[in-house]
Design a protein around this motif. Structure first.
Motif, PDB file in Angstrom:
ATOM      1  N   LEU A  14       0.823  -1.204   0.000  1.00  0.00           N
ATOM      2  CA  LEU A  14       0.000   0.000   0.000  1.00  0.00           C
ATOM      3  C   LEU A  14       0.861   1.259   0.000  1.00  0.00           C
ATOM      4  O   LEU A  14       0.540   2.240  -0.671  1.00  0.00           O
ATOM      5  CB  LEU A  14      -0.957  -0.011   1.187  1.00  0.00           C
ATOM      6  N   ARG A  15       1.968   1.238   0.731  1.00  0.00           N
ATOM      7  CA  ARG A  15       2.879   2.386   0.742  1.00  0.00           C
ATOM      8  C   ARG A  15       3.470   2.611  -0.648  1.00  0.00           C
ATOM      9  O   ARG A  15       3.537   3.740  -1.135  1.00  0.00           O
ATOM     10  CB  ARG A  15       3.993   2.190   1.775  1.00  0.00           C
ATOM     11  N   LYS A  16       3.872   1.526  -1.323  1.00  0.00           N
ATOM     12  CA  LYS A  16       4.414   1.646  -2.683  1.00  0.00           C
ATOM     13  C   LYS A  16       3.376   2.230  -3.632  1.00  0.00           C
ATOM     14  O   LYS A  16       3.685   3.093  -4.458  1.00  0.00           O
ATOM     15  CB  LYS A  16       4.881   0.286  -3.204  1.00  0.00           C
ATOM     16  N   ALA A  17       2.143   1.762  -3.525  1.00  0.00           N
ATOM     17  CA  ALA A  17       1.081   2.270  -4.394  1.00  0.00           C
ATOM     18  C   ALA A  17       0.830   3.750  -4.133  1.00  0.00           C
ATOM     19  O   ALA A  17       0.672   4.542  -5.072  1.00  0.00           O
ATOM     20  CB  ALA A  17      -0.203   1.464  -4.173  1.00  0.00           C
ATOM     21  N   ARG A  18       0.799   4.139  -2.862  1.00  0.00           N
ATOM     22  CA  ARG A  18       0.583   5.545  -2.510  1.00  0.00           C
ATOM     23  C   ARG A  18       1.670   6.425  -3.089  1.00  0.00           C
ATOM     24  O   ARG A  18       1.403   7.462  -3.715  1.00  0.00           O
ATOM     25  CB  ARG A  18       0.532   5.705  -0.981  1.00  0.00           C
ATOM     26  N   HIS A  20       3.685   5.724  -5.578  1.00  0.00           N
ATOM     27  CA  HIS A  20       3.611   5.683  -7.040  1.00  0.00           C
ATOM     28  C   HIS A  20       2.593   6.702  -7.559  1.00  0.00           C
ATOM     29  O   HIS A  20       2.793   7.316  -8.603  1.00  0.00           O
ATOM     30  CB  HIS A  20       3.241   4.276  -7.519  1.00  0.00           C
ATOM     31  N   LEU A  21       1.506   6.883  -6.816  1.00  0.00           N
ATOM     32  CA  LEU A  21       0.476   7.852  -7.196  1.00  0.00           C
ATOM     33  C   LEU A  21       0.829   9.281  -6.775  1.00  0.00           C
ATOM     34  O   LEU A  21       0.093  10.216  -7.078  1.00  0.00           O
ATOM     35  CB  LEU A  21      -0.870   7.450  -6.579  1.00  0.00           C
ATOM     36  N   GLY A  22       1.942   9.443  -6.083  1.00  0.00           N
ATOM     37  CA  GLY A  22       2.377  10.771  -5.654  1.00  0.00           C
ATOM     38  C   GLY A  22       1.542  11.358  -4.534  1.00  0.00           C
ATOM     39  O   GLY A  22       1.443  12.576  -4.406  1.00  0.00           O
ATOM     40  N   LEU A  23       0.952  10.505  -3.710  1.00  0.00           N
ATOM     41  CA  LEU A  23       0.110  10.965  -2.611  1.00  0.00           C
ATOM     42  C   LEU A  23       0.881  10.971  -1.307  1.00  0.00           C
ATOM     43  O   LEU A  23       1.696  10.081  -1.044  1.00  0.00           O
ATOM     44  CB  LEU A  23      -1.098  10.041  -2.446  1.00  0.00           C
ATOM     45  N   THR A  24       0.599  11.968  -0.476  1.00  0.00           N
ATOM     46  CA  THR A  24       1.127  11.954   0.887  1.00  0.00           C
ATOM     47  C   THR A  24       0.207  11.077   1.735  1.00  0.00           C
ATOM     48  O   THR A  24      -0.914  10.758   1.329  1.00  0.00           O
ATOM     49  CB  THR A  24       1.154  13.372   1.496  1.00  0.00           C
ATOM     50  N   GLN A  25       0.672  10.721   2.912  1.00  0.00           N
ATOM     51  CA  GLN A  25      -0.186   9.954   3.810  1.00  0.00           C
ATOM     52  C   GLN A  25      -1.429  10.752   4.170  1.00  0.00           C
ATOM     53  O   GLN A  25      -2.525  10.198   4.235  1.00  0.00           O
ATOM     54  CB  GLN A  25       0.585   9.545   5.072  1.00  0.00           C
ATOM     55  N   VAL A  57      -8.877   2.147   2.194  1.00  0.00           N
ATOM     56  CA  VAL A  57      -7.581   2.603   1.693  1.00  0.00           C
ATOM     57  C   VAL A  57      -7.295   1.957   0.342  1.00  0.00           C
ATOM     58  O   VAL A  57      -6.881   2.629  -0.614  1.00  0.00           O
ATOM     59  CB  VAL A  57      -6.450   2.303   2.703  1.00  0.00           C
ATOM     60  N   ILE A  58      -7.524   0.658   0.237  1.00  0.00           N
ATOM     61  CA  ILE A  58      -7.300  -0.038  -1.036  1.00  0.00           C
ATOM     62  C   ILE A  58      -8.159   0.579  -2.128  1.00  0.00           C
ATOM     63  O   ILE A  58      -7.681   0.845  -3.238  1.00  0.00           O
ATOM     64  CB  ILE A  58      -7.580  -1.549  -0.880  1.00  0.00           C
ATOM     65  N   ASP A  59      -9.419   0.858  -1.825  1.00  0.00           N
ATOM     66  CA  ASP A  59     -10.325   1.472  -2.795  1.00  0.00           C
ATOM     67  C   ASP A  59      -9.846   2.860  -3.194  1.00  0.00           C
ATOM     68  O   ASP A  59      -9.865   3.211  -4.371  1.00  0.00           O
ATOM     69  CB  ASP A  59     -11.744   1.531  -2.221  1.00  0.00           C
ATOM     70  N   ALA A  60      -9.401   3.659  -2.236  1.00  0.00           N
ATOM     71  CA  ALA A  60      -8.927   5.011  -2.530  1.00  0.00           C
ATOM     72  C   ALA A  60      -7.690   5.002  -3.417  1.00  0.00           C
ATOM     73  O   ALA A  60      -7.445   5.945  -4.165  1.00  0.00           O
ATOM     74  CB  ALA A  60      -8.636   5.760  -1.228  1.00  0.00           C
ATOM     75  N   LEU A  61      -6.918   3.918  -3.365  1.00  0.00           N
ATOM     76  CA  LEU A  61      -5.748   3.768  -4.232  1.00  0.00           C
ATOM     77  C   LEU A  61      -6.125   3.210  -5.605  1.00  0.00           C
ATOM     78  O   LEU A  61      -5.271   3.042  -6.465  1.00  0.00           O
ATOM     79  CB  LEU A  61      -4.714   2.853  -3.567  1.00  0.00           C
ATOM     80  N   GLY A  62      -7.410   2.896  -5.789  1.00  0.00           N
ATOM     81  CA  GLY A  62      -7.860   2.362  -7.069  1.00  0.00           C
ATOM     82  C   GLY A  62      -7.715   0.862  -7.178  1.00  0.00           C
ATOM     83  O   GLY A  62      -7.838   0.290  -8.253  1.00  0.00           O
ATOM     84  N   GLY A  63      -7.458   0.200  -6.060  1.00  0.00           N
ATOM     85  CA  GLY A  63      -7.266  -1.245  -6.066  1.00  0.00           C
ATOM     86  C   GLY A  63      -8.493  -1.976  -5.572  1.00  0.00           C
ATOM     87  O   GLY A  63      -9.524  -1.376  -5.262  1.00  0.00           O
ATOM     88  N   GLU A  64      -8.369  -3.281  -5.522  1.00  0.00           N
ATOM     89  CA  GLU A  64      -9.430  -4.116  -4.982  1.00  0.00           C
ATOM     90  C   GLU A  64      -8.807  -5.337  -4.331  1.00  0.00           C
ATOM     91  O   GLU A  64      -7.701  -5.739  -4.680  1.00  0.00           O
ATOM     92  CB  GLU A  64     -10.415  -4.531  -6.058  1.00  0.00           C
ATOM     93  N   LEU A  65      -9.512  -5.896  -3.387  1.00  0.00           N
ATOM     94  CA  LEU A  65      -9.052  -7.100  -2.712  1.00  0.00           C
ATOM     95  C   LEU A  65      -9.567  -8.296  -3.484  1.00  0.00           C
ATOM     96  O   LEU A  65     -10.757  -8.405  -3.743  1.00  0.00           O
ATOM     97  CB  LEU A  65      -9.576  -7.130  -1.272  1.00  0.00           C
ATOM     98  N   ASP A  66      -8.673  -9.180  -3.881  1.00  0.00           N
ATOM     99  CA  ASP A  66      -9.041 -10.347  -4.673  1.00  0.00           C
ATOM    100  C   ASP A  66      -8.588 -11.599  -3.928  1.00  0.00           C
ATOM    101  O   ASP A  66      -7.402 -11.850  -3.802  1.00  0.00           O
ATOM    102  CB  ASP A  66      -8.365 -10.275  -6.043  1.00  0.00           C
ATOM    103  N   LEU A  67      -9.536 -12.357  -3.412  1.00  0.00           N
ATOM    104  CA  LEU A  67      -9.217 -13.609  -2.721  1.00  0.00           C
ATOM    105  C   LEU A  67      -9.222 -14.741  -3.727  1.00  0.00           C
ATOM    106  O   LEU A  67     -10.140 -14.863  -4.529  1.00  0.00           O
ATOM    107  CB  LEU A  67     -10.249 -13.902  -1.632  1.00  0.00           C
TER     108      LEU A  67
END
Length: 78
Positions: A14-18, A20-25, A57-67
């Motif tokens: 999640l930190r890498k994705a954040r 990569h998107l140029g977002l601060t915490q 947080v995952i959604d805000a990064l544009g991701g999704e949880l895939d089991l």
């Protein structure tokens, strides 16, 4: 990202994705509707984080949880 086997690995991903998107915490916390402290703890692998907030947080990064690989996943619901 691939397979995440621990809370620490999830935090790193999640930190890498954040970054990569140029977002601060603070920016990501605001977008996800969570506190900055929660996000800091999540990125550092704190094991007691709330799943509902992690999913935000995952959604805000544009991701999704895939089991995958769970027993019965091919059999549909029930």
């Amino acid at each position: 990202m691939g397979v995440v086997a621990s809370v620490a690995e999830l935090g790193v991903a999640l930190r890498k994705a954040r970054k990569h998107l140029g977002l601060t915490q603070a920016e990501l916390a605001l977008a996800a509707g969570v506190g900055v402290r929660f996000l800091v703890e999540l990125e550092h692998g704190k094991p007691s984080v709330r799943l509902a907030l992690v999913l935000r947080v995952i959604d805000a990064l544009g991701g999704e949880l895939d089991l995958s690989g769970l027993p019965g996943e091919d059999s549909g619901h029930g």
